[in-house]
Design a protein around this motif. Structure first.
Motif, short mmCIF file in Angstrom:
data_model
loop_
_atom_site.label_atom_id
_atom_site.label_comp_id
_atom_site.label_asym_id
_atom_site.label_seq_id
_atom_site.Cartn_x
_atom_site.Cartn_y
_atom_site.Cartn_z
N SER A 1 100.26 2.52 32.59
CA SER A 1 101.08 3.59 32.96
C SER A 1 100.39 4.87 32.69
CB SER A 1 102.21 3.60 32.17
OG SER A 1 102.06 3.28 30.60
N ALA A 2 99.20 4.74 31.89
CA ALA A 2 98.54 5.96 31.40
C ALA A 2 97.53 6.31 32.47
CB ALA A 2 97.83 5.51 30.11
N LYS A 3 97.47 5.68 33.61
CA LYS A 3 96.74 6.08 34.70
C LYS A 3 96.93 7.42 35.36
CE LYS A 3 94.66 3.00 37.35
NZ LYS A 3 93.10 3.09 37.09
N GLU A 4 96.52 8.32 35.18
CA GLU A 4 97.01 9.46 35.90
C GLU A 4 96.84 9.74 37.24
OE1 GLU A 4 94.99 12.69 33.92
OE2 GLU A 4 95.78 12.15 31.93
N GLU A 5 96.17 8.96 38.08
CA GLU A 5 95.72 8.90 39.22
C GLU A 5 96.09 7.43 39.86
OE1 GLU A 5 91.98 10.14 40.10
OE2 GLU A 5 92.32 12.26 39.46
N GLY A 6 96.20 7.39 41.23
CA GLY A 6 96.64 6.17 41.82
C GLY A 6 95.12 5.38 41.77
N LEU A 7 95.29 4.02 42.42
CA LEU A 7 93.91 3.24 42.43
C LEU A 7 92.97 3.69 43.33
CD1 LEU A 7 96.01 1.29 41.24
CD2 LEU A 7 94.91 -0.52 42.60
N LYS A 8 91.74 3.65 43.04
CA LYS A 8 90.50 4.01 43.57
C LYS A 8 90.33 3.12 44.62
CE LYS A 8 88.28 5.89 39.42
NZ LYS A 8 87.19 5.78 38.45
N ILE A 9 89.56 3.57 45.70
CA ILE A 9 89.35 2.84 46.93
C ILE A 9 88.78 1.49 46.66
CG2 ILE A 9 88.09 2.44 48.89
CD1 ILE A 9 90.52 4.43 49.29
N ASP A 10 87.94 1.45 45.66
CA ASP A 10 87.20 0.00 45.29
C ASP A 10 88.06 -0.75 44.66
OD1 ASP A 10 87.12 1.54 43.03
OD2 ASP A 10 85.14 1.05 42.49
N GLU A 11 88.91 -0.03 43.81
CA GLU A 11 90.13 -1.11 43.19
C GLU A 11 90.98 -1.54 44.04
OE1 GLU A 11 90.35 0.86 38.88
OE2 GLU A 11 91.49 1.76 40.32
N ARG A 12 91.51 -1.08 45.12
CA ARG A 12 92.34 -1.25 46.12
C ARG A 12 91.72 -2.55 47.00
NH1 ARG A 12 96.69 3.13 48.01
NH2 ARG A 12 96.98 1.28 49.50
N MET A 13 90.28 -2.15 47.22
CA MET A 13 89.87 -3.43 48.11
C MET A 13 89.48 -4.71 47.46
SD MET A 13 89.24 -2.07 51.14
CE MET A 13 88.42 -3.83 51.70
N ASP B 1 103.84 5.53 46.84
CA ASP B 1 103.19 7.01 46.48
C ASP B 1 101.91 6.61 45.66
OD1 ASP B 1 105.23 8.36 47.87
OD2 ASP B 1 106.20 8.80 46.11
N ASP B 2 101.03 5.68 46.07
CA ASP B 2 99.83 5.42 45.48
C ASP B 2 99.77 4.66 44.18
OD1 ASP B 2 98.17 6.16 47.50
OD2 ASP B 2 98.05 8.29 46.96
N GLU B 3 101.17 4.48 43.67
CA GLU B 3 101.31 3.70 42.47
C GLU B 3 101.41 2.20 42.80
OE1 GLU B 3 103.76 4.59 38.49
OE2 GLU B 3 104.94 3.81 40.09
N LEU B 4 100.54 1.55 42.07
CA LEU B 4 100.65 -0.23 42.40
C LEU B 4 102.09 -0.70 42.00
CD1 LEU B 4 99.24 -2.77 43.38
CD2 LEU B 4 98.14 -2.75 40.89
N GLN B 5 102.95 -1.37 42.75
CA GLN B 5 104.01 -2.05 42.55
C GLN B 5 103.81 -3.38 42.24
OE1 GLN B 5 106.82 -0.11 41.81
NE2 GLN B 5 105.28 1.60 42.11
N ALA B 6 103.27 -4.21 43.02
CA ALA B 6 103.13 -5.74 42.80
C ALA B 6 101.82 -6.20 43.60
CB ALA B 6 104.19 -6.26 43.35
#
Length: 905
Positions: A823-835, A796-801
């Motif tokens: 854990s304070a991040k209110e939203e999932g990772l941004k596209i640039d962070e995932r890349m 659900d867009d939350e980084l696990q590992a």
């Protein structure tokens, strides 16, 4: 009016302020704790009124409030792996111990205690074993720490008496630090010495240590003495002072004996500066400078620690130091004397109550008068009549099957003992093993048949004694967690079940302290001064008075109700003729010397932000960042000789075992020497236990192990791959050669390396993460040509590992990846962070703080560099004003100075 407002605010916020004492080293720092009992939240700061620290705290003490979570706690008794009631668990322990005693005698059972125990805990354990079970096999991990000081004191003074105090730091004109990296091991005392040096331009500091440690930051002279040669150095000093007519003949004649023999031995061993220089591998001018400064400075204070004690000649080293102070009369006067820096919060308290196998309670000995006295006071006919087995011999007896049942209290000998794999095997094969501890997992605890949940710091309530003989209260801040109990209660309940209820009537900690005080004054009148340890002023202390007890240095008697700061300025030693003994000692080499198979010498010690086996400190994520892995220091010449590269892995072997560690190439130690830290256990590193490698040789008088000198070999660890995993949940990573756990804020980081490739990382991670998170979404990058593999999984867009592997240690920065688990991040990772997880480079504009330098304020190396460059900063004080680094405990100041020097080039 202001006080009323403060009280109202505290009542509204449900907090209260409680004064207590730190859980860590022997400095014994006072703490003011703001406690929210309902939410089990504690914030700490230094107690400005406590005379041990006057408000200062080190990085470890400052982070105590972050270590009180319950996820790692043992909260219920366990019997053979199953939950049990206290009654069932203790009844079984009593039954098993009694059966062993009935069949094999009292020497077939043993207790192994800890400087983490409070004095009240220690007192009851010692009384039960020596006084009523009737055996002497109770020893403590203080044997590994300060027993050489105990033996040296007793040989010279007649008792285990510490003559000097912390106030001498500011009174002295020469401070000699021997075998002590005070900056990292006793940071608050180090900052007090630094402040004294800044305030007194005449104060000189000498550091005697094979390594150029951070303590040398304030040194006017560093003496890189060869490991094991301290006796030659101080015998040479005594010879020099004698030849220069710089001894206090009046003090020698009035208050000492053995002078002629001691001088003759010193002259034979180390006649002059050149003899000393040769034996110690020193330049003659360095030796001469030290000797001259000592000769010319009346107010000389010598502080020593594990580099002196942890040696096969540790007791002789202690006495060689004491000889120099006795012969110059520099004893017990302001700014003078020897002062042993103890490693644990209550090593001194354990010594007071007879926690060592070769001592009785209240500083009494195994002689007929003391045996009779203790037996009459305890009203027992079962008092043991001879010393028991010290730690190394005790675990050898377990291995040999002579000890059939053992209870280990608040310590982890499978990690901390020398030849630790033999100790593991001994405990694994012991008929019956009991461990009382506050954690759910530790190397020794995991082998226990019965596990007993003990109270931890913040719940424990009693007294501790620091390096300068200062008794302080360690007060409970929170209710007992789960079904845990105080150690004294556990031991008392066992005594009841073994038939000794009438002799163990304790209902409170004050009951025990009161009896402890009574024994200290029993047949120990102030006129006769039979024994140094006397706190008889507290013989009738009430519970309310005990609860309010203020820090005080013993002895505390009717004549000295406020305690005593120093001993022996006018003699009055605790020997039959009231004279101190100068002990004739001669230097000797360590028992195990390097050879063609084991060409290097392994030294060991502490790091700045960790404590013992990390069960508490590793819970505070900021304490894991400065030195996150086991490491080995090696000189550039030796690194080249043995084909080692900085940052790569090395395998260190001795004839007793082997370990893996990260290579740190440095010029801080002599060629031929290595240094490794002591802290990592199987819970944090699968092959990082230092004790496995260390030789089990002991001093023949103190029985303290030689942890500072083990012949070893070193070679590169040929890893096929390196990598790391950062996971939101803990993982099990079996079958990998090198695994180190580094706990972060909201994540678990695993540093990895292996000689065999792992084919199914995603399957391996999925099987462990899915139960926590549910189905996973994966993104993966794989470049077989470059042996690069990176994968990240989400739910659900939350980084696990995140898993990253490559052919060498040059892998992406861990800090920015760790920050993505906030854990304070209110939203999932941004596209640039995932890349970025696939490219291995943080997105543009991502802060990169670099390696953490200041653990107190979590300030990184690159943050400090940027501040220096942008602010044109010139001093560590200016750096502190800009970004706070170095302004709390100050133990990172030497590294800040190094950054200043590097940026300025």
């Amino acid at each position: 009016m202001q006080n009323e407002q403060n009280l109202i605010a505290k009542e509204e916020s449900n907090t209260q302020t409680i004064k207590t004492t730190c859980a860590y080293c022997g400095v014994g720092c006072g703490i003011e704790a703001e406690v929210d009992v309902e939410n089990r939240v504690v914030s700490v700061k230094g107690d400005p009124e406590h005379p041990s620290n006057y408000g200062r705290l080190c990085s470890k003490g400052s982070a105590l409030g972050e270590t009180l979570g319950l996820s790692s706690r043992l909260l219920q008794p366990q019997v053979y792996g199953r939950p049990a009631s206290w009654d069932d668990a203790l009844s079984l322990v009593a039954e098993k111990f009694q059966a062993v005693i009935d069949e094999y005698g009292p020497e077939a059972v043993a207790f192994y205690g800890s400087g983490q125990l409070l004095t009240e805990d220690y007192y009851v354990a010692n009384k039960l074993m020596k006084g009523f079970i009737g055996g002497s096999n109770i020893d403590t991990n203080s044997r590994l720490c300060m027993s050489s000081s105990v033996a040296g004191h007793k040989r010279a003074f007649g008792t285990d008496t510490v003559p000097a105090c912390y106030d001498d730091f500011t009174e002295a004109d020469l401070i000699v630090l021997v075998g002590s990296n005070t900056a990292w091991c006793h940071p608050v005392s180090f900052q007090r010495i630094r402040a004294a040096k800044e305030a007194n331009p005449n104060l000189k500091v000498v550091v005697v240590d094979p390594r150029k440690t951070n303590t040398c930051d304030i040194a006017d002279l560093h003496i890189p003495v060869k490991i094991g040669s301290d006796v030659a150095l101080f015998n040479g000093l005594l010879s020099y002072l004698y030849q220069e007519d710089a001894l206090d003949q009046a003090y020698i004649q009035a208050h000492t004996e053995g002078f002629e023999d001691a001088i003759q031995a010193a002259q034979t061993d180390a006649f002059n500066v050149y003899t000393v220089a040769e034996k110690c591998d020193l330049a003659p001018h360095v030796v001469e400078t030290f000797f001259r400064w000592f000769k010319e400075t009346d107010k000389t204070l010598t502080l020593y620690s594990q580099g002196v004690n942890q040696s096969s000649s540790g007791t002789d080293k202690v006495n060689s130091i004491l000889n120099c102070h006795l012969a110059t009369g520099r004893m017990g006067k302001p700014g003078t004397g020897p002062l042993s820096l103890t490693g644990q919060p209550n090593a001194m308290g354990g010594r007071e109550v007879g926690g060592l196998a070769n001592t009785l309670a209240a500083h009494m000995e195994f002689n007929p008068d003391d045996l009779d006295r203790v037996a009459r006071f305890w009203n027992t006919e079962s008092l043991t009549q001879a010393p028991g087995l010290p730690a190394v011999d005790l675990f050898d007896a377990v291995a040999d099957g002579k000890i059939k049942a053992i209870w280990v209290m608040a310590t982890n000998p499978v990690a901390s003992m020398p030849n630790a794999d033999k100790v593991r095997g001994a405990i694994e094969n012991c008929d019956f093993v009991v461990v009382s501890d506050c954690v759910a997992h530790a190397d020794t605890l995991d082998l226990a048949h019965v596990k007993l949940p003990a109270a931890g710091w913040s719940e424990k309530d009693g007294t501790v004694t620091n390096s300068e003989r200062r008794i302080s209260r360690q007060r409970a801040l929170l209710p007992l967690a789960g079904d845990s109990k105080p150690d004294w209660w556990i031991i008392t309940q066992l005594a009841h079940r073994m038939g000794f209820k009438d002799s163990f009537p304790y209902e409170t900690n004050a009951d025990i302290f009161r009896e402890h005080a009574q024994l200290s004054g029993f047949e120990n009148s102030e006129n006769e001064r039979l024994r140094d340890f006397n706190i008889s002023k507290f013989s009738d202390i009430s519970q309310a008075e005990y609860d309010a007890l203020m820090p005080v240095q013993w002895p505390v008697t009717q004549d000295t109700p406020n305690g005593v700061d120093r001993f022996f300025a006018n003699g009055g030693f605790y020997t039959p003729n009231r004279k101190a003994k100068l002990v004739a000692v001669e230097s000797r080499k360590p028992e195990n010397l390097p050879n063609k198979d084991w060409p290097l010498v392994l030294n060991s010690g502490r790091v700045r932000d960790q404590w013992h086996s990390m069960t508490r400190t590793a819970l505070a994520s900021r304490l894991n960042q400065h030195k996150p892995e086991p490491f080995v220091e090696i000189t550039p010449a030796d690194a080249e000789k043995y084909r080692l590269q900085n940052g790569h892995l090395a395998i260190i072997k001795s004839q007793w075992g082997e370990m893996l560690a990260r290579v740190e190439v440095t010029d801080r130690l002599p060629q031929g020497d290595l240094f490794v830290p002591m802290h990592w256990t199987s819970q944090f590193s699968n092959h990082g236990r230092m004790g496995v490698v260390v030789n089990p040789v002991v001093d023949p008088i103190s029985f303290q192990p030689e942890s500072k000198h083990t012949p070893v070999s070193i070679a590169p660890f040929e890893a096929a791959w390196h990598g790391f995993i950062i996971s939101r949940h803990p993982l099990i990573l079996d079958g990998i050669d090198y695994v180190v756990l580094v706990k972060g804020e909201g994540y678990f980081r695993y540093e990895l390396a292996g000689s065999r490739s792992i084919r199914s990382w995603q399957s391996h991670l999925s099987s462990q993460l899915v139960p926590h998170s549910g189905e996973l979404e994966w993104q993966t990058y794989h470049d077989p040509a470059k042996s690069l593999f990176r994968t990240a999984c989400f739910h659900d867009d939350e980084l696990q590992a995140v898993l990253v592997t490559g052919p060498d240690y040059a892998l992406p920065d861990r800090n920015w990846i760790g920050s993505l688990f906030d854990s304070a991040k209110e939203e999932g990772l941004k596209i640039d962070e995932r890349m970025a997880l696939l490219t291995g480079k943080p997105p543009l504009g991502t802060p990169d703080v670099g390696k953490i330098i200041c653990a107190c304020f979590n300030v990184g190396e690159k943050t400090i560099e940027k501040a220096i460059q942008e602010g044109n900063l010139k001093t560590h004080q200016e750096v502190g004003q800009c970004c706070k680094a170095g302004t709390n405990c100050g133990s990172c100041v030497p590294e800040i100075k190094g950054i200043l020097a590097a940026v300025g080039k």
